[in-house]
Write a protein that holds these residues in place. Structure first.
Motif, mmCIF file in Angstrom:
data_model
loop_
_atom_site.group_PDB
_atom_site.id
_atom_site.type_symbol
_atom_site.label_atom_id
_atom_site.label_comp_id
_atom_site.label_asym_id
_atom_site.label_seq_id
_atom_site.Cartn_x
_atom_site.Cartn_y
_atom_site.Cartn_z
ATOM 1 N N GLY A 424 0.732 -1.172 0.114
ATOM 2 C CA GLY A 424 0.082 0.164 -0.099
ATOM 3 C C GLY A 424 0.762 1.236 0.081
ATOM 4 N N ILE A 425 2.012 1.289 -0.701
ATOM 5 C CA ILE A 425 2.860 2.500 -0.740
ATOM 6 C C ILE A 425 2.292 3.314 -1.852
ATOM 7 C CG2 ILE A 425 5.107 3.299 -1.377
ATOM 8 C CD1 ILE A 425 6.124 0.349 -0.371
ATOM 9 N N ASN A 426 1.949 4.531 -1.494
ATOM 10 C CA ASN A 426 1.162 5.392 -2.312
ATOM 11 C C ASN A 426 1.957 6.674 -2.619
ATOM 12 O OD1 ASN A 426 -1.534 4.372 -2.894
ATOM 13 N ND2 ASN A 426 -1.637 4.492 -0.761
ATOM 14 N N THR A 427 3.216 6.574 -2.260
ATOM 15 C CA THR A 427 4.331 7.721 -2.741
ATOM 16 C C THR A 427 5.432 6.961 -3.818
ATOM 17 O OG1 THR A 427 5.681 7.262 -0.855
ATOM 18 C CG2 THR A 427 3.929 8.887 -0.867
ATOM 19 N N TYR A 428 6.097 7.837 -4.591
ATOM 20 C CA TYR A 428 7.034 7.478 -5.247
ATOM 21 C C TYR A 428 8.684 7.218 -4.602
ATOM 22 C CZ TYR A 428 3.723 7.618 -9.301
ATOM 23 O OH TYR A 428 2.801 7.501 -10.076
ATOM 24 N N SER A 429 8.499 7.381 -3.520
ATOM 25 C CA SER A 429 9.752 7.379 -2.611
ATOM 26 C C SER A 429 9.599 7.118 -1.119
ATOM 27 C CB SER A 429 10.776 8.583 -2.729
ATOM 28 O OG SER A 429 11.940 8.554 -2.095
ATOM 29 N N ILE A 430 10.137 6.031 -0.595
ATOM 30 C CA ILE A 430 9.942 6.055 0.774
ATOM 31 C C ILE A 430 11.356 5.832 1.590
ATOM 32 C CG2 ILE A 430 7.897 4.850 0.728
ATOM 33 C CD1 ILE A 430 9.215 2.055 1.020
ATOM 34 N N ASP A 431 11.575 6.155 2.950
ATOM 35 C CA ASP A 431 12.883 6.011 3.611
ATOM 36 C C ASP A 431 12.539 4.978 4.747
ATOM 37 O OD1 ASP A 431 14.263 7.835 2.037
ATOM 38 O OD2 ASP A 431 13.712 9.373 3.428
ATOM 39 N N ARG A 432 13.500 3.979 4.739
ATOM 40 C CA ARG A 432 13.436 3.153 5.925
ATOM 41 C C ARG A 432 14.573 3.240 6.959
ATOM 42 N NH1 ARG A 432 13.568 -3.062 5.366
ATOM 43 N NH2 ARG A 432 13.878 -2.913 7.516
ATOM 44 N N THR A 433 14.139 3.603 8.394
ATOM 45 C CA THR A 433 15.383 3.496 9.060
ATOM 46 C C THR A 433 15.703 2.154 9.690
ATOM 47 O OG1 THR A 433 14.508 5.567 9.727
ATOM 48 C CG2 THR A 433 16.018 4.734 11.366
ATOM 49 N N VAL A 434 16.895 1.689 9.443
ATOM 50 C CA VAL A 434 17.204 0.200 10.037
ATOM 51 C C VAL A 434 18.430 0.331 10.757
ATOM 52 C CG1 VAL A 434 16.428 -0.611 7.809
ATOM 53 C CG2 VAL A 434 18.756 0.057 7.757
ATOM 54 N N THR A 435 18.779 -0.846 11.611
ATOM 55 C CA THR A 435 20.046 -0.858 12.398
ATOM 56 C C THR A 435 20.621 -2.306 11.623
ATOM 57 O OG1 THR A 435 18.940 -0.217 14.447
ATOM 58 C CG2 THR A 435 21.007 -1.650 14.539
ATOM 59 N N PRO A 436 21.575 -1.747 10.904
ATOM 60 C CA PRO A 436 22.015 -3.120 9.739
ATOM 61 C C PRO A 436 23.121 -3.618 10.227
ATOM 62 C CG PRO A 436 22.939 -0.891 9.190
ATOM 63 C CD PRO A 436 22.092 -0.531 10.631
ATOM 64 N N ASP A 437 23.285 -4.981 9.625
ATOM 65 C CA ASP A 437 24.468 -5.893 9.960
ATOM 66 C C ASP A 437 25.426 -5.702 8.730
ATOM 67 O OD1 ASP A 437 23.281 -7.496 8.157
ATOM 68 O OD2 ASP A 437 22.618 -8.896 9.601
ATOM 69 N N ALA A 438 26.458 -6.692 8.557
ATOM 70 C CA ALA A 438 27.365 -6.392 7.363
ATOM 71 C C ALA A 438 26.691 -6.912 5.994
ATOM 72 C CB ALA A 438 28.454 -7.235 7.597
ATOM 73 N N SER A 439 25.432 -7.476 5.979
ATOM 74 C CA SER A 439 24.543 -8.004 4.971
ATOM 75 C C SER A 439 24.126 -6.984 4.196
ATOM 76 C CB SER A 439 23.365 -8.866 5.218
ATOM 77 O OG SER A 439 24.013 -9.989 6.153
ATOM 78 N N PRO A 440 24.080 -6.941 2.850
ATOM 79 C CA PRO A 440 23.556 -5.963 1.933
ATOM 80 C C PRO A 440 21.975 -5.973 2.000
ATOM 81 C CG PRO A 440 24.395 -7.469 0.463
ATOM 82 C CD PRO A 440 24.792 -7.880 1.813
ATOM 83 N N LEU A 441 21.547 -4.700 2.229
ATOM 84 C CA LEU A 441 20.055 -4.700 2.064
ATOM 85 C C LEU A 441 19.378 -4.334 0.569
ATOM 86 C CD1 LEU A 441 17.647 -4.911 4.077
ATOM 87 C CD2 LEU A 441 17.751 -2.193 4.574
ATOM 88 N N LEU A 442 18.529 -4.917 0.185
ATOM 89 C CA LEU A 442 17.850 -4.813 -1.072
ATOM 90 C C LEU A 442 16.393 -5.354 -1.116
ATOM 91 C CD1 LEU A 442 17.956 -7.933 -2.262
ATOM 92 C CD2 LEU A 442 20.323 -7.293 -2.697
ATOM 93 N N ILE A 443 15.805 -4.981 -2.304
ATOM 94 C CA ILE A 443 14.399 -5.555 -2.442
ATOM 95 C C ILE A 443 14.219 -6.709 -3.315
ATOM 96 C CG2 ILE A 443 12.262 -4.925 -3.380
ATOM 97 C CD1 ILE A 443 12.470 -2.000 -2.294
ATOM 98 N N ALA A 444 13.824 -7.740 -2.697
ATOM 99 C CA ALA A 444 13.789 -9.102 -3.444
ATOM 100 C C ALA A 444 12.619 -9.049 -4.446
ATOM 101 C CB ALA A 444 13.675 -10.090 -2.339
ATOM 102 N N HIS A 445 11.414 -8.360 -3.998
ATOM 103 C CA HIS A 445 10.242 -8.634 -4.900
ATOM 104 C C HIS A 445 9.501 -7.233 -4.920
ATOM 105 C CE1 HIS A 445 6.095 -9.607 -6.137
ATOM 106 N NE2 HIS A 445 6.737 -10.348 -7.068
ATOM 107 N N PHE A 446 9.150 -6.841 -6.059
ATOM 108 C CA PHE A 446 8.311 -5.552 -6.387
ATOM 109 C C PHE A 446 7.328 -5.601 -7.132
ATOM 110 C CE2 PHE A 446 8.234 -1.423 -8.922
ATOM 111 C CZ PHE A 446 7.912 -0.652 -7.748
ATOM 112 N N ALA A 447 6.378 -4.883 -6.912
ATOM 113 C CA ALA A 447 5.117 -4.620 -7.948
ATOM 114 C C ALA A 447 4.418 -3.324 -7.619
ATOM 115 C CB ALA A 447 4.267 -5.840 -7.543
ATOM 116 N N ASP A 448 3.589 -2.953 -8.529
ATOM 117 C CA ASP A 448 2.764 -1.723 -8.663
ATOM 118 C C ASP A 448 1.370 -2.339 -8.531
ATOM 119 O OD1 ASP A 448 2.124 -2.054 -11.442
ATOM 120 O OD2 ASP A 448 2.610 0.082 -12.003
ATOM 121 N N SER A 449 0.440 -1.436 -9.071
ATOM 122 C CA SER A 449 -0.863 -1.696 -8.908
ATOM 123 C C SER A 449 -1.293 -2.686 -9.899
ATOM 124 C CB SER A 449 -1.867 -0.472 -9.020
ATOM 125 O OG SER A 449 -1.396 0.154 -10.159
#
Length: 558
Positions: A424-449
């Protein structure tokens, strides 16, 4: 009447020299010789000031109004008020040449007369002055602005000790009462004037106060419009208002009726819309009206700007496209290439389906009366995309912001590599605040309407190590007058070193910055040193290393 009287007094301040006097204040004998004094020309300033020394010139004159320079008679002074300080009797001298200036002091205001009389011949003269009182103040105020139909409270203030009052409507207004009190409640007049007579000083003063009505509501409207517009009293500094009633001519209120801001739609074919309002100011419960304000109506230019998604999925269905409302009588003609027009032909909004690849081409022509205008839009047929950005160096336990930027048609959904799913993301940009480890963070699956998309980019973080010491500076000894070299072993990211003289933790004597090894100056007594190791994620203090100096031996100089 008081103004006319004051002018007459000023005129009387001019010496009365029209001819030989016949009353007791002027000479009563006729003398024709040029050396004979028949009267005195007495001159006072135009408006003497109360309690201030005032110069009075006395000139002995013959029957031809000429100065008699050889006059040496004695004159006596008198006045119409015993409070006037007069000069003593004076005998003219040859040096006076028939003219002498004296000093008088008037202690009471208003009009006073001073007489000069020759004690031998009875020749005389006089002068009148209107005595002003600058030390007596008078101000007039009122409690306006007032609501129309309300009474106004008038107030006067003075430093006079025994004042009496006379209030009347200024500028010759007829039919208004007169008030004889310091404060009066009176009907509205544009200005009220008060006269004050001070029995203690004889002074008179007047002051005026202007009475204002509470202003009507201040309506903010545009000068002209090509469509709907707003009219508002919300920004009026005299507000807020209640009981707000708007009146609109040649237009319709389509929103906000009864509130401080309305939206108005002009009627078709009109050249202007009239606006008025009646409202009650809450602070004073005063109801005022404003009317006969106008907004010019200009025909809006045709607008064929197509609004539709910036891209669509292959074979996407039920996509909308529209152009702005071009007013009454507008006709809309659409054409869709590499797609199918589903519905809406002849209106400003259509629904269409997309082809399998390339672009959808949309064409629109708007006609109104004798005007027509065409426009178009190209809609790429592509899967939605998302780009992940962020990353960098970070201390353990710290949080960071990762950004995802989308293309496509909202709402979007994204499944992240750390297991977080966002729908339900209705904007064209979002921010996530994370406490990361050494693993890269990416999006594995994405879709629009409408379809699945592709994801690119990652946020990779490098976890920095805290500063720590693994080899402490060691104690050592040197001969008197020689230097010692101390070192520390430390690990961590982005290290820096600051050496201090003294016990561990004492930062009052810094001695060197920058290196893990420190060479002391030549020493004459036992001294301790320690080092502060700073890193990107913290700092560590070493122990204090003691440099013992053998005082019995000194280094040999060659």
């Amino acid at each position: 009447m008081r103004h006319a009287f004051a002018v007459a007094v000023f005129a009387l301040a001019v010496p009365l020299l029209a001819g030989p006097a016949t009353d007791s204040h002027f000479m009563v004998r006729a003398v024709s010789g040029p050396a004979d004094v028949v009267w005195f020309a007495v001159t006072l300033p135009h408006n003497p000031v109360r309690n201030a020394p005032t110069s009075m010139q006395v000139v002995a004159q013959n029957s031809s109004y000429q100065t008699v320079p050889g006059y040496t008679g004695t004159v006596h002074f008198s006045a119409d008020d015993p409070s006037v300080e007069l000069p003593p009797d004076y005998t003219f001298t040859g040096a006076d040449a028939g003219s002498h200036t004296f000093t008088v002091i008037f202690h009471r205001g208003y009009q006073h007369q001073v007489w000069v009389t020759d004690l031998n011949s009875g020749a005389g003269g006089s002068a009148e002055g209107f005595i002003v009182c600058p030390d007596i103040t008078l101000t007039a105020t009122n409690d306006g602005p007032i609501c129309p139909g309300s009474m106004v409270t008038l107030s006067a203030s003075t430093n006079a000790t025994s004042p009496s009052w006379n209030w009347h409507a200024a500028h010759g207004a007829a039919g208004y009462p007169t008030y004889y009190t310091q404060t009066a409640v009176a009907p509205y007049a544009s200005a009220w004037e008060v006269y004050m007579d001070d029995a203690g000083t004889g002074c008179h003063a007047s002051a005026q106060t202007n009475v204002e009505f509470e202003p009507p509501p201040d309506i903010t409207i545009p000068q002209s419009t090509s469509g709907d517009f707003t009219a508002s009293i919300a920004s009026d500094p005299n507000g807020p208002y209640s009981n707000i009633q708007w009146s609109v001519g040649d237009g319709t209120i389509i929103g906000g009726a009864g509130t401080a801001t309305i939206t108005v739609r002009p009627n078709g074919g009109v050249s202007r819309v009239s606006i008025g309002v009646t409202a009650t100011r809450i602070a004073t419960n005063c109801t005022r009206s404003e009317s006969d304000l106008y907004v010019d109506v200009n025909p809006a230019p045709l607008d064929v700007t197509v609004t539709t998604p910036p891209s669509v999925c292959p074979n996407a269905t039920n996509i909308s496209a529209s152009v702005p409302d071009n007013g009454q009588g507008a006709v809309y003609t659409w054409q869709v290439n590499n797609g199918t027009l589903v519905s809406g032909q002849g209106t400003r909004t259509i629904v269409y389906n997309a082809g399998a690849s390339s672009k959808v081409f949309i064409f629109i022509t708007v006609q109104r009366n004798s005007q027509n205008l065409s426009g178009s839009a190209e809609v790429p047929i592509a899967s939605p995309t998302v780009m992940v950005s962020g990353g960098g160096e970070i201390c353990p336990g710290q949080s960071a912001v990762v950004t995802a930027t989308f293309s496509g048609v909202p709402p979007f959904s994204a499944a992240w590599s750390d297991g977080v799913v966002q729908n339900g993301i209705n904007t064209y940009s979002i921010d996530r605040t994370v406490t990361p480890d050494a693993s890269p963070l990416l999006i594995a699956h994405f879709a629009d309407s409408s379809c699945d998309g592709t994801a690119t980019g990652e946020a990779r973080f490098m976890l920095l190590q805290d500063a720590s010491i693994d080899t402490q500076p060691a104690d050592t000894s040197v001969l008197a007058g020689t230097a010692a070299t101390l070192s520390v072993g430390a690990f961590g990211d982005h290290l820096s070193f600051q050496w201090f003289e003294g016990t561990a933790g004492d930062m009052s004597k810094p001695v060197m910055t920058g290196a893990s090894t420190f060479t002391t100056p030549p020493l004459g007594h036992t001294t301790s040193y320690w080092v502060l190791v700073r890193g990107a994620c913290g700092a560590a203090e070493s122990r204090a290393a003691t440099v013992t100096v053998d005082p019995r031996r000194r280094a040999t100089r060659r």
